[in-house]
Scaffold this motif. Structure first.
Motif, mmCIF file in Angstrom:
data_model
loop_
_atom_site.group_PDB
_atom_site.id
_atom_site.type_symbol
_atom_site.label_atom_id
_atom_site.label_comp_id
_atom_site.label_asym_id
_atom_site.label_seq_id
_atom_site.Cartn_x
_atom_site.Cartn_y
_atom_site.Cartn_z
ATOM 1 N N HIS A 96 0.809 -1.214 0.000
ATOM 2 C CA HIS A 96 0.000 0.000 0.000
ATOM 3 C C HIS A 96 0.845 1.268 0.000
ATOM 4 O O HIS A 96 0.763 2.082 -0.902
ATOM 5 N N PHE A 97 1.691 1.411 1.023
ATOM 6 C CA PHE A 97 2.501 2.628 1.137
ATOM 7 C C PHE A 97 3.776 2.483 0.307
ATOM 8 O O PHE A 97 4.598 1.617 0.587
ATOM 9 N N PRO A 98 3.943 3.333 -0.729
ATOM 10 C CA PRO A 98 5.158 3.205 -1.546
ATOM 11 C C PRO A 98 6.413 3.611 -0.767
ATOM 12 O O PRO A 98 6.461 4.671 -0.165
ATOM 13 N N ILE A 99 7.423 2.748 -0.806
ATOM 14 C CA ILE A 99 8.683 3.017 -0.100
ATOM 15 C C ILE A 99 9.467 4.039 -0.915
ATOM 16 O O ILE A 99 9.604 3.913 -2.130
ATOM 17 N N ASN A 100 9.984 5.061 -0.235
ATOM 18 C CA ASN A 100 10.747 6.118 -0.882
ATOM 19 C C ASN A 100 12.195 6.011 -0.414
ATOM 20 O O ASN A 100 12.466 6.125 0.781
ATOM 21 N N VAL A 101 13.131 5.766 -1.339
ATOM 22 C CA VAL A 101 14.545 5.606 -1.000
ATOM 23 C C VAL A 101 15.352 6.679 -1.720
ATOM 24 O O VAL A 101 15.219 6.851 -2.927
ATOM 25 N N THR A 102 16.156 7.417 -0.941
ATOM 26 C CA THR A 102 17.010 8.454 -1.528
ATOM 27 C C THR A 102 18.419 8.332 -0.978
ATOM 28 O O THR A 102 18.636 7.715 0.063
ATOM 29 N N LEU A 103 19.354 8.942 -1.698
ATOM 30 C CA LEU A 103 20.747 8.971 -1.254
ATOM 31 C C LEU A 103 21.083 10.396 -0.855
ATOM 32 O O LEU A 103 20.882 11.325 -1.632
ATOM 33 N N SER A 104 21.560 10.579 0.383
ATOM 34 C CA SER A 104 22.016 11.906 0.791
ATOM 35 C C SER A 104 23.436 11.754 1.326
ATOM 36 O O SER A 104 23.656 11.181 2.382
ATOM 37 N N GLY A 105 24.390 12.262 0.540
ATOM 38 C CA GLY A 105 25.799 12.087 0.901
ATOM 39 C C GLY A 105 26.189 10.632 0.710
ATOM 40 O O GLY A 105 26.098 10.090 -0.381
ATOM 41 N N ASP A 106 26.625 9.975 1.800
ATOM 42 C CA ASP A 106 26.922 8.543 1.726
ATOM 43 C C ASP A 106 25.959 7.745 2.592
ATOM 44 O O ASP A 106 26.298 6.687 3.102
ATOM 45 N N THR A 107 24.730 8.256 2.756
ATOM 46 C CA THR A 107 23.713 7.598 3.569
ATOM 47 C C THR A 107 22.468 7.331 2.721
ATOM 48 O O THR A 107 21.981 8.222 2.025
ATOM 49 N N VAL A 108 21.961 6.108 2.789
ATOM 50 C CA VAL A 108 20.711 5.759 2.123
ATOM 51 C C VAL A 108 19.581 6.012 3.111
ATOM 52 O O VAL A 108 19.612 5.513 4.233
#
Length: 186
Positions: A96-108
Motif C-alpha cells: 500500500h505505502f510506496p517506499i521512498n529511497v534516496t541517497l544523501s551524501g553517503d547515507t541511504v
C-alpha cells in the motif's frame, strides 16, 4: 583423525598482481586494490611462480580443513572484485505505502515504510556506490570491488526494513536482494 596435508591452488589471471606477506594478501587489478588479513588462520600461504598461489594446511582436523577452501574463496572473490567488481540489485516490495529511497551524501534514507514517519538511515560502507535503476521501477543497484562491503550494505538495508509486531505472512513489505553476482563484461 588428522589429515597430513591439505593443499589448494589458485591461478592468478593476467592483469592482476597479488602480494603475500605473512598471511596478508594484497590484490591489485584494473578496478583498484583490495587487502585482507588471514593471520587468524594457521596455514601456509605462498606464491608459486608468478601465476599461482598455494594454500597448505598441515596436520589439520576436520574443522581446520574447512578453512582452506574458505581462504581460497576469499582470495578468488578479491581477484573477481579487482577485475570485474560486484553488483547487488535490490527491489522494493510494498502493498500500500510506496517506499521512498534516496541517497544523501553517503547515507541511504528510507522513508514511508509501512506509512511510518520514521526515516531509516543506512550508511554506505567504503567503496560501495549506489545507483537507482533507470529501466526498472523500484530497484536500486549497489556496486563495489569488495564483496564483503557490498553484501553487508545490502544486508543492513534489508534488515532496516524488518516488520515488527505484525503478521509476517501478511506484511511482506521491505527491500530485498533480487539479483547478485559479478558485474557482467560488456
Amino acid at each position: 583423525m588428522k589429515t597430513v596435508l591439505a593443499s589448494r591452488t589458485i591461478d592468478i589471471p593476467d592483469g592482476v598482481e597479488v602480494e603475500i606477506a605473512s598471511r596478508c594478501v594484497t590484490v591489485k587489478g584494473p578496478r583498484g586494490t583490495l587487502f585482507r588479513d588471514f593471520k587468524h588462520i594457521d596455514m601456509d600461504l605462498r606464491k608459486v611462480g608468478t601465476k599461482t598461489i598455494r594454500v597448505d594446511l598441515w596436520f589439520a582436523n576436520r574443522k581446520q580443513l574447512a578453512s582452506v577452501r574458505t581462504v581460497v574463496s576469499h582470495i578468488d572473490n578479491m581477484i573477481v572484485g579487482v577485475t570485474q567488481g560486484f553488483i547487488y540489485k535490490m527491489r522494493f516490495v510494498y502493498s500500500h505505502f510506496p517506499i521512498n529511497v534516496t541517497l544523501s551524501g553517503d547515507t541511504v534514507e528510507i522513508r514511508n515504510f509501512l506509512g511510518e514517519k520514521r526515516v531509516r538511515k543506512v550508511k554506505l560502507l567504503d567503496g560501495v556506490s549506489y545507483t537507482r535503476s533507470a529501466d526498472v521501477k523500484d530497484q536500486i543497484e549497489l556496486t563495489g570491488n569488495d564483496i564483503a562491503n557490498v553484501s553487508l550494505t545490502c544486508a543492513q538495508i534489508q534488515q532496516s526494513t524488518n516488520v515488527r509486531k505484525k503478521d509476517l505472512r501478511k506484511f511482506l513489505d521491505g527491500i530485498y536482494v533480487s539479483e547478485k553476482g559479478a558485474i557482467p563484461a560488456e
